[in-house]
Write an enzyme that holds these catalytic residues in place. Sequence first.
Site, PDB file in Angstrom:
ATOM      1  N   HIS A   7       0.601  -1.191   0.019  1.00  0.00           N
ATOM      2  CA  HIS A   7      -0.010  -0.029   0.019  1.00  0.00           C
ATOM      3  C   HIS A   7       0.893   1.335   0.134  1.00  0.00           C
ATOM      4  CE1 HIS A   7      -2.582   2.869   2.480  1.00  0.00           C
ATOM      5  NE2 HIS A   7      -3.389   2.601   1.483  1.00  0.00           N
ATOM      6  N   ARG A   8       0.793   2.125  -1.392  1.00  0.00           N
ATOM      7  CA  ARG A   8       1.677   3.089  -1.311  1.00  0.00           C
ATOM      8  C   ARG A   8       3.122   2.574  -1.243  1.00  0.00           C
ATOM      9  NH1 ARG A   8      -1.020   7.578   3.002  1.00  0.00           N
ATOM     10  NH2 ARG A   8      -3.355   6.589   2.852  1.00  0.00           N
ATOM     11  N   GLU A  34       0.516  -0.708  -4.570  1.00  0.00           N
ATOM     12  CA  GLU A  34      -0.522   0.381  -4.884  1.00  0.00           C
ATOM     13  C   GLU A  34      -0.012   1.726  -4.871  1.00  0.00           C
ATOM     14  OE1 GLU A  34      -3.873   2.797  -3.137  1.00  0.00           O
ATOM     15  OE2 GLU A  34      -2.086   2.426  -2.372  1.00  0.00           O
ATOM     16  N   ASP A  36      -1.142   6.035  -5.788  1.00  0.00           N
ATOM     17  CA  ASP A  36      -2.101   7.061  -5.885  1.00  0.00           C
ATOM     18  C   ASP A  36      -1.675   8.163  -6.938  1.00  0.00           C
ATOM     19  OD1 ASP A  36      -3.777   6.507  -3.265  1.00  0.00           O
ATOM     20  OD2 ASP A  36      -1.938   6.784  -2.479  1.00  0.00           O
ATOM     21  N   HIS A  49      -0.404  10.930  -2.450  1.00  0.00           N
ATOM     22  CA  HIS A  49      -1.804  10.450  -1.853  1.00  0.00           C
ATOM     23  C   HIS A  49      -2.673  11.782  -1.756  1.00  0.00           C
ATOM     24  CE1 HIS A  49      -4.543   9.775   1.247  1.00  0.00           C
ATOM     25  NE2 HIS A  49      -4.536   8.465   0.849  1.00  0.00           N
ATOM     26  N   GLU A 109      -4.594   4.095  -7.829  1.00  0.00           N
ATOM     27  CA  GLU A 109      -5.652   4.512  -7.589  1.00  0.00           C
ATOM     28  C   GLU A 109      -6.077   5.967  -8.219  1.00  0.00           C
ATOM     29  OE1 GLU A 109      -6.446   4.942  -3.072  1.00  0.00           O
ATOM     30  OE2 GLU A 109      -8.006   6.249  -3.503  1.00  0.00           O
ATOM     31  N   LYS A 111      -7.185   9.481  -7.889  1.00  0.00           N
ATOM     32  CA  LYS A 111      -7.511  10.352  -6.535  1.00  0.00           C
ATOM     33  C   LYS A 111      -8.292  11.531  -6.987  1.00  0.00           C
ATOM     34  CE  LYS A 111      -5.976   8.623  -2.688  1.00  0.00           C
ATOM     35  NZ  LYS A 111      -7.005   8.002  -1.700  1.00  0.00           N
ATOM     36  N   ASP A 229       0.478  -2.014   4.506  1.00  0.00           N
ATOM     37  CA  ASP A 229       1.835  -1.200   4.506  1.00  0.00           C
ATOM     38  C   ASP A 229       2.839  -2.075   4.595  1.00  0.00           C
ATOM     39  OD1 ASP A 229       0.043   1.251   4.576  1.00  0.00           O
ATOM     40  OD2 ASP A 229      -0.129   1.158   6.554  1.00  0.00           O
TER      41      ASP A 229
HETATM   42  O1  G3P Z   1      -6.505   1.357  -2.182  1.00  0.00           O
HETATM   43  C1  G3P Z   1      -6.566   1.122  -0.805  1.00  0.00           C
HETATM   44  C2  G3P Z   1      -6.607   2.435  -0.239  1.00  0.00           C
HETATM   45  O2  G3P Z   1      -5.179   2.837  -0.689  1.00  0.00           O
HETATM   46  C3  G3P Z   1      -7.580   3.505  -0.238  1.00  0.00           C
HETATM   47  O3  G3P Z   1      -7.169   4.658   0.988  1.00  0.00           O
HETATM   48  O4  G3P Z   1      -6.752   6.840   1.481  1.00  0.00           O
HETATM   49  O5  G3P Z   1      -5.047   4.845   1.507  1.00  0.00           O
HETATM   50  O6  G3P Z   1      -5.637   5.935  -0.564  1.00  0.00           O
HETATM   51  P1  G3P Z   1      -6.078   5.736   0.921  1.00  0.00           P
HETATM   52 CA    CA Z   2      -4.428   4.723  -2.173  1.00  0.00          CA
END
Ligand code: G3P
Ligand code: CA
Length: 244
Positions: A7-8, A34, A36, A49, A109, A111, A229
Site C-alpha cells: 500500500h503506497r 498500490e 495514488d 496521495h 488509484e 485520486k 503497508d
Molecule cells: O486502495 C486502497 C487504499 O489505498 C485507499 O485508501 O486513503 O490509503 O488511498 P487511501
Molecule cells: Ca490509495
Amino acid sequence: MTLIFAHRGYSAVAPENTMLAFQAAKEAGADGIELDVQMTKDGCVVVIHDERLDRTTNGKGYVKDWSWSEMKYLQASYKYTNTQSPPTIPLLTDVFNWMRTNNLLCNIELKNNEFLYTGMEEKVLQFIRQYQYEDRVMISSFNHYSLAHFHRLAPDIKTAILYSSHLYMPWKYAAAIGASAIHPNVRTVNSSIIKTSIEAGIDIRPYTVNKEKQMEWLMKQGCSAIFTDDPKKAIVIRKVVLGK
Ligand code: G3P
Ligand code: CA
C-alpha cells in the site's frame, strides 16, 4: 492464493508513494504495489496521495496549482528525514519505466474525489497502452463515475470500486458499473461478502490490512488480495496460513 499489494509501496519502511517504497516492496517479495495519482496544473500525472503537498513533501498547497517543472524538485521524504538522498515525487511514467524491470502488478488509484482532474482517465489509459500494461494494472477510485468512465474507455482493463461504508451487495453494484473487483475498507468486510463476491466472479481486495490476525483471517477466507503497508509481514503470514 491471496495476493499481497504494498500500500503506497512498502510504506511501513520507506516514504509512501516514492520509488524507494516501490523498490522496497519488490525486494520484500510483494505481488504488487498500490499507488495514488493526482494531476498537476500542466496536466502531468503524479504519484502522491493527498491533494495537498504539505504532509508528505517540503512543498505547500495543492498539487493542481503547481506545474511539474517546479514540483519535480520537491523532497518527498515524508517522515523519513534520515534518507540519504531524499526521494522526489514520481511521475506515473517513472513507475511504469521501473516496472519494465520486474513483473509486479500495479493498482492505480485515481485520486479524483475532491478534484475531478478532467482528462486524467484518458492520460492514465494512454500510458497503460503505451507500456502495454493492460494485464498488469487495475484502476480503482472512490469516484465511481470516474470508474464507469474508465470502463467505457477501456473495457479490457480491470476496475475496482473503493468504498469505506457498508454498501449493500457491493458485488452487484460493482458488476453494474463494469468493475471486476471491490476494494472495501477492511472494517466493512465479513465472511459472507468475501464468499458471495468471489462466487459472483468479483474479486475482493480489502484495505488497509496491517494486523496479523486480520491478515490471517482474510487469507483463510480465500480473499483475492490485501493492501498492506507491511508486505513482508503479510508474506510471512501467508507462508504459515497457505504454505506459499
Ligand atoms: O486502495 C486502497 C487504499 O489505498 C485507499 O485508501 O486513503 O490509503 O488511498 P487511501
Ligand atoms: Ca490509495
